[in-house]
Design an enzyme around this catalytic site. Structure first.
Site, PDB file in Angstrom:
ATOM      1  N   ALA A   1       3.457 -10.973  -4.632  1.00 22.68           N
ATOM      2  CA  ALA A   1       2.206 -11.747  -4.729  1.00 22.68           C
ATOM      3  C   ALA A   1       1.094 -11.046  -3.948  1.00 22.68           C
ATOM      4  O   ALA A   1       1.363 -10.430  -2.909  1.00 22.68           O
ATOM      5  CB  ALA A   1       2.430 -13.157  -4.202  1.00 22.68           C
TER       6      ALA A   1
ATOM      7  N   CYS B   1      -1.913  -2.524   3.936  1.00 20.71           N
ATOM      8  CA  CYS B   1      -3.371  -2.518   4.099  1.00 20.71           C
ATOM      9  C   CYS B   1      -3.684  -2.599   5.589  1.00 20.71           C
ATOM     10  O   CYS B   1      -4.547  -3.347   6.028  1.00 20.71           O
ATOM     11  CB  CYS B   1      -4.028  -3.666   3.321  1.00 20.71           C
ATOM     12  SG  CYS B   1      -3.354  -5.297   3.676  1.00 20.71           S
TER      13      CYS B   1
ATOM     14  N   LYS C   1      -0.648  -5.280  -8.125  1.00 17.08           N
ATOM     15  CA  LYS C   1       0.187  -4.086  -8.254  1.00 17.08           C
ATOM     16  C   LYS C   1       1.270  -4.302  -9.309  1.00 17.08           C
ATOM     17  O   LYS C   1       1.675  -3.366 -10.011  1.00 17.08           O
ATOM     18  CB  LYS C   1       0.809  -3.723  -6.904  1.00 17.08           C
ATOM     19  CG  LYS C   1      -0.219  -3.385  -5.824  1.00 17.08           C
ATOM     20  CD  LYS C   1       0.464  -3.036  -4.514  1.00 17.08           C
ATOM     21  CE  LYS C   1      -0.542  -2.829  -3.403  1.00 17.08           C
ATOM     22  NZ  LYS C   1      -1.235  -4.072  -3.030  1.00 17.08           N
TER      23      LYS C   1
ATOM     24  N   ARG D   1       1.810 -18.952  -3.993  1.00 16.36           N
ATOM     25  CA  ARG D   1       1.297 -17.638  -4.394  1.00 16.36           C
ATOM     26  C   ARG D   1       2.029 -17.127  -5.630  1.00 16.36           C
ATOM     27  O   ARG D   1       1.439 -16.499  -6.518  1.00 16.36           O
ATOM     28  CB  ARG D   1       1.444 -16.641  -3.232  1.00 16.36           C
ATOM     29  CG  ARG D   1       0.385 -16.768  -2.168  1.00 16.36           C
ATOM     30  CD  ARG D   1       0.799 -16.105  -0.866  1.00 16.36           C
ATOM     31  NE  ARG D   1       1.188 -14.718  -1.023  1.00 16.36           N
ATOM     32  CZ  ARG D   1       0.343 -13.673  -0.924  1.00 16.36           C
ATOM     33  NH1 ARG D   1      -0.949 -13.906  -0.688  1.00 16.36           N
ATOM     34  NH2 ARG D   1       0.769 -12.443  -1.029  1.00 16.36           N
TER      35      ARG D   1
END
Length: 466
Positions: free
Chosen positions: A236, A359, A240, A263
């Site tokens: 989730a 990230c 991607k 999600r």
């Protein structure tokens, strides 16, 4: 000489409330106020960098009569400013004695932070406009349409197509209703920063995915051929996952796992909207998935994008400009989970290629996790040398770390990201003999733009239907 003394006084006033009035009075007596103001502002902007260089060079220990604020002003002028051209007085020979050491320490700081320009040493909070300058990246969903037809659709809406970008400067110069094709990804369109496409009919119909360029790299570098079995370990919200499905052309299987039921439900809706039909969603902890389960015996590709601190997220910088770095305790907890997930993924018997991404900008979640996992794999897996032209590499914390990729608003005009591609160093005995070699280490070449009719977005005046 008076300029530097005045600048030091003002700088001391800026950094100390008690001395502020005295510093401002000194400034008012100085004739070239504009020159003084510029010197103070730039020295203040680079304050943390200058402190680090001065401390590592031992300048104040060697010159005990040199006051800290004056030293900061002088070192700025020597390394980052005009270099004492036409001035400097008695300070110039003093600084020249330490010039080689100071320049060496500045160069060492750049190497340590993996940057090449002086301005890249600045903290993000000193450059608040950087996050807002990241372009709007839009991935064309090739399960429903193609780049040519989407480009034609935007042109009919009054947008000006500028062709394929050749450099970051092309992306940085985008303004108004202009857009480009990304120089690396043939299905990625680039619009000016702050372009809002959330209500655009192509996005609502699932023909476009609003996805940062750095976030597109994991699936691109995993590069599973059609027909493959793939695991998306922490799936989730699903951008991607849909990218993987597009690469597979919906031929094969994607096993997508996530523990968050809400999600996952939103992800299921979005995947259906984008035309993904090869994905099996499971509300399950990836760490609880057994590598010996027969359902996963053909899995040769795994994308692992685990929970992380999010310290590289552009949206977080915009929404929380004062947000500090994650605590050491949180980083340790996240890194522990990330390492367990990565080591678990590497135990799948037929695995040939894995992409680990976050990230996050933190070494603890990135290079440190990859290094520990490689050590535990005992030579079974190695880092693949991908995208040699990518400008931002992994931190040099262990041999081979330069094969990892990093991304940031400063160096790649994207959100902050980290990617490592691991490939098997030996063919497992249980792997299929039909496919034992790893896929290409660079993305497929982008096709030349030709006028052709694709499905869905080709309608001349009306938005495509789902």
């Amino acid at each position: 000489m008076a300029l530097y003394a005045a600048a030091a006084a003002v700088l001391a006033g800026v950094e100390s409330r008690q001395g502020s009035i005295k510093g401002l009075v000194y400034a008012s007596r100085f004739q070239n106020v504009k020159q003084l103001y510029a010197l103070v502002c730039e020295t203040q902007r680079y304050s943390a960098v200058l402190d680090a260089v001065i401390a590592s060079a031992g300048l104040l220990r060697a010159e005990k009569k040199l006051r800290p604020h004056l030293a900061k002003v002088l070192v700025y002028e020597l390394l980052l400013g005009r270099g004492f051209r036409g001035g400097g007085g008695r300070w110039k020979p003093l600084l020249n004695r330490h010039q080689a050491r100071l320049k060496a320490e500045l160069a060492r700081l750049k190497v340590h932070r993996c940057v090449s320009r002086n301005e890249d040493l600045l903290e993000v909070r000193c450059r608040p406009d950087l996050a807002s300058q990241v372009p709007r990246f839009v991935r064309v969903n090739t399960l429903k349409t193609c780049s040519d037809n989407v480009i034609d659709y935007f042109k009919r809406q009054g947008f000006s197509y500028q062709g394929r970008a050749s450099s970051l400067e092309d992306l940085r110069a985008l303004k108004g209703k202009c857009f480009l094709l990304d120089p690396l990804l043939s299905e990625l369109l680039v619009f000016p920063a702050q372009t809002d496409l959330h209500e655009h009919p192509l996005y609502l119909a699932g023909h476009l995915i609003l996805q940062d360029k750095a976030s597109c790299l994991p699936a691109l570098l995993l590069d599973p051929p059609p027909g493959s079995h793939v695991i998306d370990a922490c799936a989730a919200p699903g951008n991607k996952t849909s990218h993987l499905a597009a690469l597979l052309k919906n031929q094969g299987k994607i096993f997508a796992f996530d523990l968050d039921a809400k999600r996952l439900a939103s992800m299921a809706t979005r995947l259906a909207q984008t035309g993904v039909s090869c994905c099996q969603l499971a509300e399950e902890d990836f760490l609880a998935v057994s590598p010996s389960d027969q359902r996963y015996r053909q899995v040769q590709y795994i994308l692992l994008d685990p929970s992380c601190s999010g310290s590289g997220m552009v949206t977080r910088q915009l929404e929380e400009p004062g947000a500090g770095a994650p605590s050491k305790e949180r980083l340790q907890a996240l890194a522990g989970f990330q390492l367990r997930a990565l080591c678990h993924a590497l135990t799948f018997p037929s695995l040939q290629r894995l992409v680990y991404s976050t990230c996050s900008l933190c070494q603890e979640e990135n290079e440190d996790v990859v290094r520990a996992a490689l050590q535990q794999s005992a030579g079974t897996f190695r880092l693949a040398p991908v995208l040699p032209s990518w400008p931002h590499r992994g931190l040099s914390t262990f041999p081979g770390a330069e094969h990892c990729l990093r991304a940031s608003p400063e160096t790649t005009l994207t959100g902050g990201f980290f990617i490592a591609v691991l490939e098997r160093a030996e063919v497992p005995s249980s792997a299929s003999q039909a496919e034992t070699s790893a896929p290409a280490l660079t993305p497929r070449a982008a096709p030349k733009r030709k006028k052709r009719r694709c499905k869905a977005a080709a309608a001349p005046s009306t938005p495509p239907r789902t």
